[in-house]
Design an enzyme around this catalytic site. Structure first.
Site, PDB file in Angstrom:
ATOM      1  N   PRO A 169       0.792  -1.238   0.000  1.00  0.00           N
ATOM      2  CA  PRO A 169       0.000   0.000   0.000  1.00  0.00           C
ATOM      3  C   PRO A 169       0.826   1.292   0.000  1.00  0.00           C
ATOM      4  O   PRO A 169       0.260   2.381   0.067  1.00  0.00           O
ATOM      5  CB  PRO A 169      -0.772  -0.118   1.311  1.00  0.00           C
ATOM      6  CG  PRO A 169       0.186  -0.807   2.234  1.00  0.00           C
ATOM      7  CD  PRO A 169       0.967  -1.779   1.368  1.00  0.00           C
ATOM      8  N   TYR A 170       2.161   1.192  -0.026  1.00  0.00           N
ATOM      9  CA  TYR A 170       2.996   2.388   0.119  1.00  0.00           C
ATOM     10  C   TYR A 170       2.750   3.404  -0.992  1.00  0.00           C
ATOM     11  O   TYR A 170       2.570   4.599  -0.728  1.00  0.00           O
ATOM     12  CB  TYR A 170       4.469   1.989   0.143  1.00  0.00           C
ATOM     13  CG  TYR A 170       5.422   3.141   0.403  1.00  0.00           C
ATOM     14  CD1 TYR A 170       5.412   3.813   1.617  1.00  0.00           C
ATOM     15  CD2 TYR A 170       6.342   3.537  -0.564  1.00  0.00           C
ATOM     16  CE1 TYR A 170       6.285   4.859   1.872  1.00  0.00           C
ATOM     17  CE2 TYR A 170       7.223   4.579  -0.323  1.00  0.00           C
ATOM     18  CZ  TYR A 170       7.195   5.230   0.888  1.00  0.00           C
ATOM     19  OH  TYR A 170       8.067   6.267   1.135  1.00  0.00           O
ATOM     20  N   GLY A 171       2.739   2.938  -2.244  1.00  0.00           N
ATOM     21  CA  GLY A 171       2.527   3.851  -3.362  1.00  0.00           C
ATOM     22  C   GLY A 171       1.195   4.574  -3.280  1.00  0.00           C
ATOM     23  O   GLY A 171       1.141   5.812  -3.340  1.00  0.00           O
ATOM     24  N   ARG A 174       1.130   7.224  -0.405  1.00  0.00           N
ATOM     25  CA  ARG A 174       1.865   8.449  -0.690  1.00  0.00           C
ATOM     26  C   ARG A 174       1.176   9.259  -1.797  1.00  0.00           C
ATOM     27  O   ARG A 174       1.211  10.489  -1.770  1.00  0.00           O
ATOM     28  CB  ARG A 174       3.302   8.118  -1.072  1.00  0.00           C
ATOM     29  CG  ARG A 174       4.185   7.746   0.110  1.00  0.00           C
ATOM     30  CD  ARG A 174       4.173   8.820   1.166  1.00  0.00           C
ATOM     31  NE  ARG A 174       5.202   8.641   2.166  1.00  0.00           N
ATOM     32  CZ  ARG A 174       5.210   9.246   3.351  1.00  0.00           C
ATOM     33  NH1 ARG A 174       4.233  10.069   3.673  1.00  0.00           N
ATOM     34  NH2 ARG A 174       6.191   9.039   4.200  1.00  0.00           N
TER      35      ARG A 174
END
Length: 256
Positions: A169-171, A174
């Site tokens: 889920p990082y992309g 951000r």
């Protein structure tokens, strides 16, 4: 807008400016905190672990605050303490975040498809990297409006990384934080509170990326642009996306 320039050392001073940096115990946050203290700013930095925040702050002459950005009540208490310790706040730097290693330690060598990401891992990262920006800004902005102005700097990352394979889920978190920043800038236009985005311009040696990766940027690359954004020279700068790698300092006021 990324190719900005500071015209000499005077544009990199932030004497007496009161700054709160979330996630300031390591990585980009620690580098920005140290750079701002060196520039004359009064800095409070946060971390989930109060002891670690105190230790990190003590090494540079800042104030350490234990604050979990996922928890609105902890945020309210932490922001109130920052105001008390600093005697006010001129700049908020939203930086607290966790990376892909928290959901897939081998994310660089073995990308994980989104359907294999655990719901708990997804929720925790989004709560930290996106909701945290919202909660801290929500606690700070009314105070800034009442004071007649202030500045918010939201730390972001490259657009390419936001949509990279295996980066859920990082992309998305951000990307959401960047969209949130642009909406914040629109909502605050003309109020005296400015909002800008700042990103390194590449993967950095912060511990979020395996050390075996070549070409990592040093976290200190964030120093000059964050000092400029907190300086009198950046008064009125609003709704800009500033890439630290492209930021230039001209020692004689000429081209960077």
């Amino acid at each position: 807008m990324s190719d900005l320039r500071a015209d000499g050392d005077s544009d990199l001073r932030a004497d007496g400016v009161r700054v709160l940096i979330t996630g300031g115990t390591s990585g980009l946050g620690a580098a920005m905190a140290a750079a701002l203290v060196d520039a004359g700013a009064r800095v409070a930095l946060t971390g989930r672990d109060a002891g670690r925040a105190d230790d990190a702050a003590a090494t540079i002459g800042a104030v350490g605050i234990g604050m979990d950005v996922r928890d609105e009540h902890a945020v309210e208490r932490g922001v109130a303490r920052a105001y008390d310790q600093l005697g006010g706040m001129d700049v908020l730097v939203n930086n607290a975040g966790i990376g892909m290693r928290t959901v897939n330690p081998r994310f660089m060598s073995e990308p994980q498809p989104f359907w294999d990401v655990s719901p708990d891992g997804f929720r925790d990262l989004v709560a930290t990297d996106l909701t945290g920006y919202f909660l801290v800004a929500r606690a700070v902005v009314p105070r800034m409006l009442e004071a007649g102005g202030g500045r918010i700097v939201n730390v972001s990352m490259n657009h390419e990384t936001m949509v990279r394979k295996g980066f859920v889920p990082y992309g998305p978190a951000r990307a959401g934080a960047e969209a949130l920043s642009r909406v914040m800038a629109a909502d605050l236009a003309g109020t005296g509170v400015t909002v800008n985005l700042l990103l390194p311009g590449g993967a950095t040696a912060t511990g979020m990326v395996p050390v075996a990766v070549d070409g990592l940027l040093d976290p200190t690359i964030m120093g000059p642009p964050i000092r400029w954004l907190c300086s009198p020279a950046a008064a009125g700068v609003h709704d800009q996306r500033i890439v630290a790698k492209d930021f230039r300092v001209s020692r004689r006021g000429g081209a960077g």
